[in-house]
Structure formats: structure tokens, C-alpha cells
Design a protein around this motif. Structure first.
Motif, PDB file in Angstrom:
ATOM      1  N   ALA A 197       0.821  -1.210   0.000  1.00  0.00           N
ATOM      2  CA  ALA A 197       0.000   0.000   0.000  1.00  0.00           C
ATOM      3  C   ALA A 197       0.861   1.268   0.000  1.00  0.00           C
ATOM      4  O   ALA A 197       0.464   2.278  -0.559  1.00  0.00           O
ATOM      5  N   ILE A 198       2.049   1.164   0.596  1.00  0.00           N
ATOM      6  CA  ILE A 198       2.859   2.389   0.668  1.00  0.00           C
ATOM      7  C   ILE A 198       3.855   2.514  -0.485  1.00  0.00           C
ATOM      8  O   ILE A 198       4.235   3.620  -0.856  1.00  0.00           O
ATOM      9  N   GLY A 203       1.650   5.635  -4.497  1.00  0.00           N
ATOM     10  CA  GLY A 203       1.535   5.548  -3.042  1.00  0.00           C
ATOM     11  C   GLY A 203       2.435   6.566  -2.365  1.00  0.00           C
ATOM     12  O   GLY A 203       3.246   7.239  -3.029  1.00  0.00           O
ATOM     13  N   PHE A 271      -3.444   3.807   6.465  1.00  0.00           N
ATOM     14  CA  PHE A 271      -4.652   3.784   5.647  1.00  0.00           C
ATOM     15  C   PHE A 271      -5.838   3.170   6.393  1.00  0.00           C
ATOM     16  O   PHE A 271      -6.960   3.631   6.260  1.00  0.00           O
ATOM     17  N   ARG A 272      -5.566   2.094   7.124  1.00  0.00           N
ATOM     18  CA  ARG A 272      -6.652   1.375   7.803  1.00  0.00           C
ATOM     19  C   ARG A 272      -6.199   1.067   9.224  1.00  0.00           C
ATOM     20  O   ARG A 272      -5.814  -0.059   9.550  1.00  0.00           O
TER      21      ARG A 272
END
Lengths: 329, 366
Positions: A197-198, A203, A271-272
């Protein structure tokens, strides 16, 4: 601030309590076994043991508060299966407290095993629903499966004892071994998704994780890797004692895994955050460790992570569930 | 109901949690309990099979598979376990405890008469208290060990000595000893059970309080009976003893409580001896309460069911009656001040007054 904030706060407390429990009771005190103990060292180890006992009680109390916060918040989010899982988790917490005053019995073991299996599976229902659209769901399903397999093994043995049957030899050992692999898959997959994700195109890049976290991941991974190379037997023992993980793979790989987990879960946190906190709680609680506090913490971690999947669900079914909620005052 | 959690309340909650944990610890009340693997001991009324490792009565006991790992804590270390698991069963007649340990071993090694020969063996260690290190115990935390040895079992069947393995060996003893005591053996004279000329059991009972402290109990205190058989690549060993006795160094088995127990196995043909062994972690040993049935432990089950019912009811009421319960308003938890109940909006982010443009947003965190 509200109960949502309370869940956030208690999740952080739970993470902190688990880090302290892991570093004091499950690592430092175990490492102390290898040390020759003069009077001074023995006193220091004794003091550490007392601190570890307090931390263990703090862990249980924080887990209970976190469970209460999840209860208080559960009205508007996840489905009824997840809530039922939360009820079974509360039953397990009460059973864990009661079992201190209960003589060993196959029925008690079977009841606790059934509660653990039931709670893990029900809490994972949001992950089943999300499996097709959210890759994190697969990781959470793996963690829920890993939580239920050793409990299933205990349930089988206790059920056989209660019924007077001899049971299926070898089955419990096989379930526990498979569970260890599934646990690793769950943690590594969730961490890898966090890394992806990063570092994905567009990203935020690895810098978003923060230099401290990258350094911590590198340092801990390197320390574990070097320890595994220098003293593989000791490192293997500490791996089992600390996280319940048998040395199924090359030991230095666990160091690499730890580094990925620290960086990846921190990345996922950006993010989460609730999902990342849940997975981190499960990872720090370890696999198949006997302490009821760690079992409870692991289930709360699964509840947090699975509920985070539900929160991100914008499917028609989820919308219907939200719409069906009673209109409050 | 949305519970207002102010920073002050959070700090108070933290203080209560840590204070309560410290107080409970001081009072000796651990909140976490171990729910690890339990070796369940079944009751029998028609005689314990203490001399028959393959008796049908053992089929009535639940088999527990115990994983083993190499002993890697202290030298000499075993890198990989030579035996990966043992299967354990337990029976009691309310007077004696009998434990059957079974494991696979390709070779039957029952002689130590040559200097390069080592025997198969198995041991159970019992913790004589709480919080005792699995690594042979510690000061003020002793362990009691039942150590079965294949060579001792072979001695019971037919006594053998060093000259049986080495019939032409020279004997180098001072002439006066040879003249006066042709059977002189230094270890025997020192009371070493390994050098004894007769055996009453294949099991040696020893105690320890840490590495290097292993001590045999005096011969008059040896109280564990052993029986064994090797068939088709499998050892079966039975160790039995009275549930209680008057020796403070012996484990006293209370059938109403669980006991911490661990296992170790040595494979003689692999050179296993001393610390070169495959070991387990601590397990619980518990006697199945009488009668064995689904209603056993009913108070515990009743409390669990009551708790589950109450919690489910609270959750149900909370969703239907948010004013007194636990539910969230539609749309989920705080998604901005406009979604908060009026009371919360008026309280503001800090809980001390209405929100204004200058107030920081509420910290949600996760």
C-alpha cells in the motif's frame, strides 16, 4: 470523544500491554534462564518477574475494557454474526477467569475450546463477506483459522475424554502444526499488503512510514536474524516461548518476517488503522500460547480487524444493514 | 448510547486498570489462567495395569500427543529432537497414578556396559509448586523426576555387568581390595544407584533445583514402579506411584487440582544422554472428575451460560433501546459533529462546552 475513541485508546493500550508482556515475561525472563544467576542478577530477575506479573494482569484488564468498548460500539457496524462472536469472546473471558477456581475437567476444556472456536469463526464472518473484494480479508481469515485450530485440537481431546473415548491419535498435533503455518501466512500477508500500500505506484512511499518505524523494523529484524545465525537453538526456543511459533522455516527468515511486519503494519495503519491494530494485536499475542489473557487478546485483535473490513464495506448488503438500524431518538 | 469519554476519564480508567492489576498481583490473584494441553487421567475400578504396558485397559485412557523439541538451553545441547513426540495416557484407581508413555524408536538400546553405548530412557518431571522453571527447576522451586531407564529394565529381567560385555577385561584394583573385597565397586560403596548390584525398579526418582543439581533420592525413598515393553519399533513405558506419600521431595497428587508436568526422551543409539534429550514444554496433568459425563463441571458451565445470556441480552437491548443501551445512531459512530447526539454536540470535543470553529477535531485514532 466517544466509544469509538475508547476502542482506539484501548486498542493502543492493548498493543502496549502486549509489547510489555512479550518483552518482559516472554523474552527477558526466558532469556534469564540462560544466565548464570548471582545474588544481584537473581534479585533483578525476581523484580522483573513481579513486574511481568503486574503486566499480565494489566493485559487481561485492558483486554476486558477493550471488549467492553467494542460492545458499546457494535450497534451500528458489523453484522449479527460478528456480534455473536463478541458475545462468545466475552463468555471465554469469563470462563478464563472462572477456570482459576475450577478443577481440571474435560468438560471445562471442551467448553473453553468450543467458545474459542466459535468466537474465532463468528468474528471472521465479515472477512468471509469481504474476501472477494478485500485482500486483507484473506489474511484475517487465516488468523481466525489459526486461532481456532489449536482450540479445535483441545476441544477434540477434551471431548474424547468427556465421552470416555480414546480420541484420534495424532490429530491434535497435526491441527496445531497446520495452525502455526496458517498464523504465519496471515501475519505475513497482512504485512505484505501494508508494504504494498505504501510502495505502490502513486503511493506515499516508504518515507510515509516514518524513519523511526523503518529503523525499528530493520534493527529488530537484524537482531533476530543475527541471533538466529549465532545461536539457532536459543533463538528457536525464544521463538516458541515468545510467540508460540515452531521453527518450521529457516530461522533468519523470521527476522525478515519481523521487519516486514513492523514496517508493513505501520504502513497499513496509515490507511486502515483499526485493521492494522487488530492484526498487530493478533501477531503480538502469538500463536497457541496457553495464557487465557493472550487468547482473549488474540480474539479481540481478530474482532478489531474483521470489523474494520465491515466498516470499509460499501456493498448493497452492508448498506441495507446500515439502513435497517433503528432510528435513535 | 454514545459514551462520552473525556481525556480525564481515560486517564482515570488507566489509573484504575493499572492500580487494580497491581493490587491483584500483590494479593496473589493472577487473572490469566493457562489453558494449555492437558493430560487427562481416567479412573478405573478394576485394577491398574501397572505391569502391562500393552494392557487393554490403557485403551480407556485418552491419548495426548506431546510435541518434543531438542534441549538447547544448556550444554550439552541437542540441535534437533531425535524423538518428535510422545503419546501419553494416564489412569488412576484413586490410590495410585499410572502413566503410560509411548514413542517410536527404531532401535532398542538397553545396555550401557560399553563406554560408547547409551540406553533409551524417558522421564517425567513434576513441578513442586507454581512458577517453576521448566529447565530443571530453580532455587526455591524444585522439581521431582521419574526417570525410566531401558538398561535398568534389562537389569531387572537379567542382571548383567561390565564383564558380560567385556569378558576378558583386566581389573585394575589395589591388591588389598581384591584380596578382601573381590566385588568392590567404588560407585556402589558411595551409594550411587547406577552402580547398585540389585534393582528394585526400572525407574529412578530424582530431584533438582536447577542445572547441575540433579540428585537421586536415597534408595529407601525410591517409590516409583516401572514396567516397559518394546514392540515393532515402539517403546511403551509405564511409571506408577501412590498418589500421596510422606516424602516432601515427592510430588503429591491431588486429584482435584492440576499438576504441571513435562516429558523428556533419550534415544541411546543416537548418543543421547544427560542434556542430549528431546523435551516437552509444561503440560497440565489432571484427573477426570467422577463421574465422567457431560454434566461434569456443571457449575462452571452454568456460570458461562448465564454470562453469555446476560451479555447477549445487553447487546439486544442496547440495539433496541439506545437511550439506555449500547447502540450507535444510524450511520455509525461519530462521523462528524453533525452526526453526534445533541448532548454530545453541546458538550463539545473536550466535553466542556459547545464546539466552535477553533476547537480541534475529535481524535478518533483507529
Amino acid at each position: 470523544m466517544s466509544t469509538g475513541g475508547l476502542v482506539a485508546i484501548t486498542s493502543r493500550w492493548l498493543l502496549l500491554a502486549l509489547v510489555l508482556d512479550l518483552s518482559i515475561t516472554r523474552l527477558s525472563l526466558r532469556i534469564a534462564i540462560f544466565l548464570p544467576k548471582g545474588a544481584v542478577v537473581a534479585d533483578v530477575v525476581g523484580a522483573f518477574a513481579r513486574v511481568g506479573a503486574v503486566v499480565e494482569n494489566v493485559l487481561v484488564l485492558v483486554a476486558l475494557v477493550a471488549l467492553g468498548a467494542l460492545f458499546a460500539e457494535s450497534g451500528g457496524r458489523a453484522g449479527s454474526a460478528w456480534k455473536a462472536g463478541l458475545v462468545l469472546t466475552a463468555g471465554l473471558a469469563i470462563g478464563g477467569l472462572l477456570s482459576r477456581w475450577q478443577a481440571p475437567s474435560p468438560v471445562v476444556s471442551a467448553a473453553l475450546g468450543a467458545l474459542t472456536v466459535g468466537a474465532a469463526l463468528l468474528l471472521a464472518v465479515p472477512a468471509v463477506r469481504a474476501a472477494a473484494r478485500d485482500p486483507y480479508a484473506v489474511a484475517i481469515l487465516a488468523l481466525a483459522g489459526a486461532a481456532s485450530l489449536p482450540a479445535l485440537a483441545a476441544l477434540g481431546g477434551a471431548g474424547a475424554a468427556a465421552s470416555g473415548a480414546a480420541g484420534a491419535p495424532g490429530l491434535g498435533l497435526a491441527l496445531t502444526t497446520v495452525g502455526g503455518v496458517v498464523f504465519l501466512i496471515g501475519v505475513v500477508l497482512a504485512s505484505a499488503l501494508g508494504v504494498r500500500a505504501i510502495v505502490r505506484p502513486g503511493g506515499p512511499g516508504i518515507a510515509a512510514v516514518g524513519a523511526r518505524w523503518v529503523a525499528a523494523g530493520f534493527a529488530i529484524g537484524l537482531a533476530l536474524g543475527l541471533a538466529a545465525l549465532a545461536a539457532p537453538q536459543t533463538a528457536g526456543l525464544l521463538l516458541i516461548w515468545g510467540l508460540g511459533l515452531p521453527s518450521m522455516f529457516l530461522l533468519p527468515l523470521y527476522g525478515v518476517g519481523a521487519a516486514i511486519a513492523i514496517v508493513g503494519l505501520r504502513g497499513a495503519w496509515l490507511f486502515r488503522p483499526r485493521l492494522a491494530a487488530g492484526v498487530a494485536v493478533v501477531a503480538l499475542a502469538g500463536y497457541g500460547l496457553a495464557s487465557s489473557g493472550l487468547v482473549l487478546a488474540g480474539l479481540i485483535g481478530i474482532a478489531l480487524a474483521a470489523e474494520a473490513l465491515e466498516e470499509a464495506d460499501a456493498s448493497p448488503a452492508a448498506t441495507r444493514r446500515q439502513a435497517a438500524l433503528p432510528v435513535h431518538g | 448510547m454514545s459514551v462520552l469519554v473525556t481525556p480525564r476519564r481515560v486517564r482515570a480508567l488507566l489509573v484504575v486498570v493499572v492500580g487494580l492489576a497491581a493490587a491483584l498481583t500483590l494479593a496473589g490473584v493472577p487473572l490469566a489462567t493457562a489453558q494449555g494441553t492437558t493430560v487427562f487421567v481416567a479412573r478405573v475400578d478394576d485394577g491398574l495395569p501397572v505391569d502391562d504396558a500393552f494392557a487393554a485397559a490403557w485403551d480407556r485412557a485418552v491419548a495426548t500427543d506431546v510435541p518434543l523439541s531438542g534441549q538447547a538451553v544448556t550444554a550439552p545441547r541437542l540441535l534437533d529432537p531425535t524423538v518428535s513426540s510422545v503419546r501419553v495416557r494416564g489412569l488412576t484407581d484413586d490410590r495410585r497414578l499410572a502413566i503410560l508413555i509411548e514413542w517410536s524408536d527404531a532401535t532398542e538400546d538397553a545396555s550401557v556396559l560399553r563406554s560408547d553405548a547409551f540406553a533409551d530412557a524417558v522421564a517425567m518431571q513434576f513441578a513442586l509448586g507454581d512458577g517453576i522453571s521448566i529447565c530443571m527447576g530453580q532455587q526455591a522451586g524444585a522439581i521431582n523426576i521419574w526417570h525410566w531407564k531401558a538398561d535398568w529394565a534389562a537389569d531387572l529381567a537379567a542382571w548383567r555387568d561390565v564383564d558380560d560385555a567385556n569378558p576378558n577385561m583386566p581389573v585394575d584394583l589395589p591388591p588389598q581390595d581384591l584380596a578382601q573385597r573381590p566385588d568392590f565397586v567404588a560407585g556402589r560403596e558411595a551409594g550411587n544407584l547406577r552402580s547398585a548390584s540389585t534393582r528394585s525398579s526400572s525407574v529412578e526418582e530424582v530431584d533438582a533445583v536447577g542445572f547441575g543439581t540433579l540428585t537421586s533420592q536415597p534408595v529407601e525413598r525410591q517409590s516409583v514402579h516401572g514396567a516397559s515393553a518394546y514392540r515393532d519399533g515402539t517403546w511403551r513405558v509405564v511409571m506408577s506411584r501412590a498418589l500421596t506419600d510422606d516424602d516432601p521431595n515427592d510430588v503429591q497428587i491431588d486429584t482435584a487440582r492440576s499438576i504441571s508436568v513435562a516429558f523428556a526422551v533419550w534415544d541411546g543409539s543416537n548418543g543421547d544422554r544427560d542434556g542430549l534429550k528431546s523435551t516437552s514444554s509444561w503440560l497440565s496433568l489432571g484427573v477426570i472428575p467422577r463421574p465422567i459425563g457431560l454434566l461434569d463441571g456443571w457449575p462452571f458451565l452454568a456460570m458461562i451460560l448465564l454470562a453469555l445470556g446476560l451479555i447477549a441480552w445487553m447487546l439486544y437491548v442496547g440495539l433496541r433501546e439506545p437511550a439506555i443501551g449500547l447502540g450507535w445512531p444510524p450511520g455509525g459512530p461519530q462521523r462528524g459533529p453533525e452526526r453526534l447526539p445533541a448532548a454530545l454536540r453541546e458538550a463539545g470535543p473536550s466535553g466542556e462546552g459547545p464546539a466552535s470553529a477553533g476547537d480541534p477535531p475529535p481524535r478518533v485514532g483507529l
